[in-house]
Each structure stands twice: as structure tokens, then as C-alpha cells.
Design a protein around this motif. Structure first.
Motif, mmCIF file in Angstrom:
data_model
loop_
_atom_site.group_PDB
_atom_site.id
_atom_site.type_symbol
_atom_site.label_atom_id
_atom_site.label_comp_id
_atom_site.label_asym_id
_atom_site.label_seq_id
_atom_site.Cartn_x
_atom_site.Cartn_y
_atom_site.Cartn_z
ATOM 1 N N ALA A 279 0.826 0.010 10.522
ATOM 2 C CA ALA A 279 0.316 1.545 10.304
ATOM 3 C C ALA A 279 -0.353 1.828 9.066
ATOM 4 C CB ALA A 279 0.418 2.425 10.895
ATOM 5 N N CYS A 280 1.625 1.619 7.935
ATOM 6 C CA CYS A 280 1.846 1.510 6.839
ATOM 7 C C CYS A 280 0.813 0.827 5.782
ATOM 8 C CB CYS A 280 3.149 1.712 6.611
ATOM 9 S SG CYS A 280 4.194 2.871 6.893
ATOM 10 N N LEU A 281 0.594 -0.440 6.276
ATOM 11 C CA LEU A 281 0.211 -1.910 5.576
ATOM 12 C C LEU A 281 -1.236 -0.965 5.076
ATOM 13 C CD1 LEU A 281 1.554 -5.107 7.372
ATOM 14 C CD2 LEU A 281 1.864 -4.136 4.923
ATOM 15 N N LEU A 282 -2.197 -0.145 6.504
ATOM 16 C CA LEU A 282 -3.865 0.296 6.090
ATOM 17 C C LEU A 282 -3.820 0.775 5.030
ATOM 18 C CD1 LEU A 282 -4.284 1.621 9.926
ATOM 19 C CD2 LEU A 282 -5.236 -0.919 8.155
ATOM 20 N N PRO A 283 -3.089 1.795 4.646
ATOM 21 C CA PRO A 283 -3.248 2.488 3.123
ATOM 22 C C PRO A 283 -2.709 1.620 1.735
ATOM 23 C CG PRO A 283 -1.663 3.250 3.670
ATOM 24 C CD PRO A 283 -2.106 3.040 5.007
ATOM 25 N N ALA A 284 -1.539 0.610 2.058
ATOM 26 C CA ALA A 284 -1.230 -0.120 1.118
ATOM 27 C C ALA A 284 -2.041 -1.233 0.896
ATOM 28 C CB ALA A 284 -0.140 -1.090 1.402
ATOM 29 N N ALA A 344 10.598 6.516 -2.919
ATOM 30 C CA ALA A 344 9.579 6.306 -3.097
ATOM 31 C C ALA A 344 8.170 7.434 -4.223
ATOM 32 C CB ALA A 344 8.357 6.974 -1.409
ATOM 33 N N GLY A 345 9.760 8.262 -4.632
ATOM 34 C CA GLY A 345 9.035 9.775 -5.650
ATOM 35 C C GLY A 345 9.031 8.044 -6.947
ATOM 36 N N ALA A 346 9.727 7.155 -6.896
ATOM 37 C CA ALA A 346 10.108 6.007 -8.102
ATOM 38 C C ALA A 346 9.209 5.135 -7.980
ATOM 39 C CB ALA A 346 11.775 5.435 -8.456
ATOM 40 N N LEU A 353 3.288 -0.564 -3.067
ATOM 41 C CA LEU A 353 4.470 -0.984 -3.252
ATOM 42 C C LEU A 353 5.330 0.098 -2.386
ATOM 43 C CD1 LEU A 353 5.564 -1.876 -6.533
ATOM 44 C CD2 LEU A 353 5.048 -3.354 -4.623
ATOM 45 N N ALA A 354 4.933 1.432 -2.676
ATOM 46 C CA ALA A 354 5.323 3.193 -2.033
ATOM 47 C C ALA A 354 5.411 2.369 0.241
ATOM 48 C CB ALA A 354 5.312 4.453 -2.424
ATOM 49 N N PHE A 355 4.105 2.792 0.101
ATOM 50 C CA PHE A 355 3.354 2.061 1.581
ATOM 51 C C PHE A 355 4.405 0.634 1.995
ATOM 52 C CE2 PHE A 355 -0.158 4.671 0.743
ATOM 53 C CZ PHE A 355 0.393 6.169 1.424
ATOM 54 N N LEU A 360 8.271 -1.604 6.025
ATOM 55 C CA LEU A 360 9.662 -2.645 5.297
ATOM 56 C C LEU A 360 11.237 -1.795 6.315
ATOM 57 C CD1 LEU A 360 10.622 -5.341 4.555
ATOM 58 C CD2 LEU A 360 11.421 -4.605 3.089
ATOM 59 N N LEU A 361 10.581 -0.535 6.207
ATOM 60 C CA LEU A 361 11.792 -0.369 6.308
ATOM 61 C C LEU A 361 11.341 0.545 8.025
ATOM 62 C CD1 LEU A 361 12.228 2.409 3.794
ATOM 63 C CD2 LEU A 361 13.961 1.185 4.612
#
Length: 382
Positions: A279-284, A344-346, A353-355, A360-361
């Protein structure tokens, strides 16, 4: 016989802790103007909660293991005093003091989720009781954000509404404590913390919670700025977050009891990690409103239910160490929230990359959950 009114009373107290935590979050600018302080000073009204949680989580868990009812009563009294302080004096110092008192109560209230279920419910009802307690935290978040959004310019009224809700739940919780719990097991001396941490599966489960709560806290903190470059408006991001929380409440009601009934909590955590990663890969890969909603629903439904799934596993397997193990999970989860949110803030300048980091986590958590399944088949946490 199970005593559901007690469980519901303390779930309501959990709602109030979240309302206190996020009391000023949706009205930060208005609060800064009202008190004549900076936005950063207003931020400390919320930051006290994770800071004190990390410091006090383990002592709170051990107190719950040995002195359940006094610890629960202390949590209710501290929360009530915090609410009264904030509403009695309209000044920043009073708001800070009131938040500090409520923050002292939060580790006791949160860590009590497994202990209250074990002490007041029959074994067959305990997974649902834990889900109710954990799901109440998401209800509290929705209420806090909703009150602040509905009354954006009247700080004293927002505080008064939250204080009124808190005082009602405090009275209900103290009233519920009158009778002795029917299933309470006295723990005179809980095992040393180092011994608890070395129990089979504890480190694996704690790391899964570290990653899972880390991803959720980072999403809650940075969702709007991560989606803004792709043209997603702030109100749409808020709706995505609300969708995630509502889906999480539904997931808390469905997944933990089902997983516990089949003694398959590690499998549920494994599936959660895999689906969350996808699911996180979708917005990535394709950020936007549509992909945001497509990701928010499964992430909310599964990821937000992962904590009560983990807590149900603790209640089933940890025995006399349940309170201490629960405290360790809350501690590592909050630490995960801080670490992943900072990372993520960085990466706000590169949302993909954040998503990708979140994916990955989640994938790593799935791998650890797979290892936890092997531990669970061979021996329990205790």
C-alpha cells in the motif's frame, strides 16, 4: 462472568487521554495567539506526552503488574486533575501543568489495556476487550481533531469541552473500580526487566511494534507535506487521515479477536506488514488523491489493528509479565514513532523515498513476524 462495564469505562478513559494529548493540536495558531506564546511552545503541550511515556512506560507496567487497582485509580485522578487545572486557569502555565499531569496518567492508562482485559474478562472475551481498549485511542484522536476543527477560534471552549469529557470518564472509571476484579492474579514480584526482555519472542514482537507504530506516527505527522507536491490539498490529506483512523477502528473490532481465536497473531502481523508495504508503494509510485485513498483503507484497517493484535498475543503468552511486556511494546512503539518520523521529515523533499522507507520498514516487520511464528509454535513468551 465478564465485567464489560469496567472495560468500557477504562476504554473511555483511554479516549480522554488522547483528547488531552491532542487538545491543542488542531488549534495551534489560535492557541499561540491566545496565550501570547510561540507555535513551538504550543507544540510542547503535546510533546510532553511521548516524552513522559518513554520515561515512565516500564515503571507504569510494573506497577500495573503488582498494584492494578491503585494504579488505575492513580491514572484516573491524574487525568482529572490535569483537566481541572487547564479549565480553571486560562493561562499557558496552567495549560502546561495540566498537560503534564495528564501525560503522567497516559502510561498507566495505555499499559492497562491488557491487564484490565485479563482481570475483568473471561479468557474468550479478552481479545475483544483488548481491541476495544486499543481502538478507543483512535476514537480519542478523531474526537480531539474534530473538536478543534469544529471550534477553531475559541481556545477556552475547546479546552472546556475536552475537560468535561475527561471528568465524566474519570468519575466512571473510579466508580468501576469499587469491586475486586474476578480474574485478577496477584503478582508480588514481577521478573526483572532484563529477564523479561530475554524471554523468547519479546524482542521480535517489540521490533515489529517499533516499525509498525513508526510508520503510522510518521504518516500522521507528515502525510500532508508528503502529498502536497503532487497537488493534494490539505483538506484532502485530512480526509485521508480520517479515513485511515475510521478504517483502523473497524480493523480493531474485527482482526484481533479473529487472530486470537485462531491463535494466529504472528500470522496476522505478517499479513499486515506485507499489505502495508504494498500500500505504501502506491503513493510512492503514483502520488495522488485516488492512490492515497487506495492506500489509506488497507493501511488503516490492518496497521492500526496491529497493536491490539500484538497486545492480545502478550495477554495469551506472557503470563505474570504481561504488564511489563506491554510497557516494553508501548515504549518501543513510541520510540519508533520518534525515529521514523524524524527520518521521514528529512525526506520531505523526496516524498517517493519517504513512502519507500515506510514500505521497507513494513516489509521488515513482516519478516520479523514470520520469525515470531516459529517462536510461537515452539514456545510462548513466558
Amino acid at each position: 462472568m465478564s465485567r464489560w462495564p469496567v472495560v468500557v469505562a477504562f476504554a473511555a478513559l483511554g479516549v480522554s487521554t488522547q483528547v488531552c494529548w491532542l487538545a491543542y493540536a488542531a488549534i495551534t495558531t489560535a492557541t499561540a495567539t491566545h496565550f501570547g506564546v510561540s507555535d513551538a511552545a504550543v507544540g510542547w503541550l503535546a510533546n510532553l506526552f511521548p516524552l513522559l511515556f518513554v520515561l515512565l512506560s516500564v515503571p507504569a507496567g510494573r506497577l500495573l503488574d503488582t498494584r492494578l487497582r491503585p494504579a488505575l485509580a492513580l491514572a484516573a485522578v491524574l487525568l482529572g486533575l490535569g483537566a481541572l487545572t487547564r479549565v480553571a486557569v486560562d493561562a499557558y502555565w496552567a495549560a502546561l501543568l495540566g498537560q503534564g499531569l495528564a501525560a503522567l496518567a497516559q502510561p498507566l492508562a495505555a499499559n492497562a489495556i491488557t491487564r484490565v482485559a485479563a482481570a475483568y474478562l473471561e479468557p474468550r472475551h479478552r481479545p475483544l476487550g483488548i481491541a476495544v481498549g486499543a481502538g478507543a485511542t483512535y476514537v480519542g484522536m478523531i474526537l480531539a481533531i474534530g473538536v478543534g476543527t469544529a471550534i477553531p477560534d475559541d481556545v477556552p471552549l475547546v479546552v472546556a469541552v475536552g475537560a468535561g469529557l475527561t471528568l465524566v470518564t474519570v468519575v466512571a472509571a473510579l466508580f468501576a473500580l469499587r469491586g475486586r476484579p474476578p480474574f485478577e492474579v496477584a503478582v508480588r514480584r514481577p521478573p526483572p526487566l532484563t529477564a523479561v526482555a530475554r524471554q523468547p519472542g519479546v524482542a521480535l514482537l517489540a521490533t515489529v511494534v517499533f516499525a509498525g507504530m513508526g510508520v503510522f506516527v510518521a504518516l500522521a505527522t507528515w502525510l500532508e507535506p508528503l502529498l502536497k507536491p503532487s497537488g493534494v490539498a490539505a483538506d484532502a490529506s485530512g480526509l485521508l487521515m480520517l479515513t485511515m483512523l475510521v478504517a483502523g477502528i473497524v480493523g480493531c473490532a474485527v482482526i484481533p479477536p479473529l487472530a486470537a481465536r485462531k491463535t494466529a497473531e504472528p500470522t496476522a502481523l505478517l499479513v499486515t506488514g506485507l499489505v502495508t508495504a504494498l500500500a505504501c508503494l502506491l503513493p510512492a509510485l503514483a502520488p495522488g488523491v485516488a492512490t492515497g485513498f487506495a492506500a489509506a483503507l488497507p493501511i488503516g484497517f490492518l496497521l492500526l489493528a496491529a497493536l491490539p493484535v500484538a497486545l492480545a498475543h502478550v495477554e495469551r503468552t506472557a503470563g505474570d509479565s504481561a504488564g511489563t511486556v506491554t510497557a516494553l511494546l508501548w515504549l518501543t512503539g513510541n520510540a519508533g514513532g520518534v525515529v521514523v518520523s524524524l527520518a521521514a521529515g528529512a525526506l520531505l523533499g523526496t516524498p517517493g523515498l519517504a513512502f519507500g522507507l515506510f514500505a521497507l520498514l513494513a516489509l521488515g516487520a513482516a519478516g520479523l513476524a514470520h520469525s515470531l511464528r516459529a517462536v510461537d509454535r515452539g514456545k510462548t513468551l513466558h
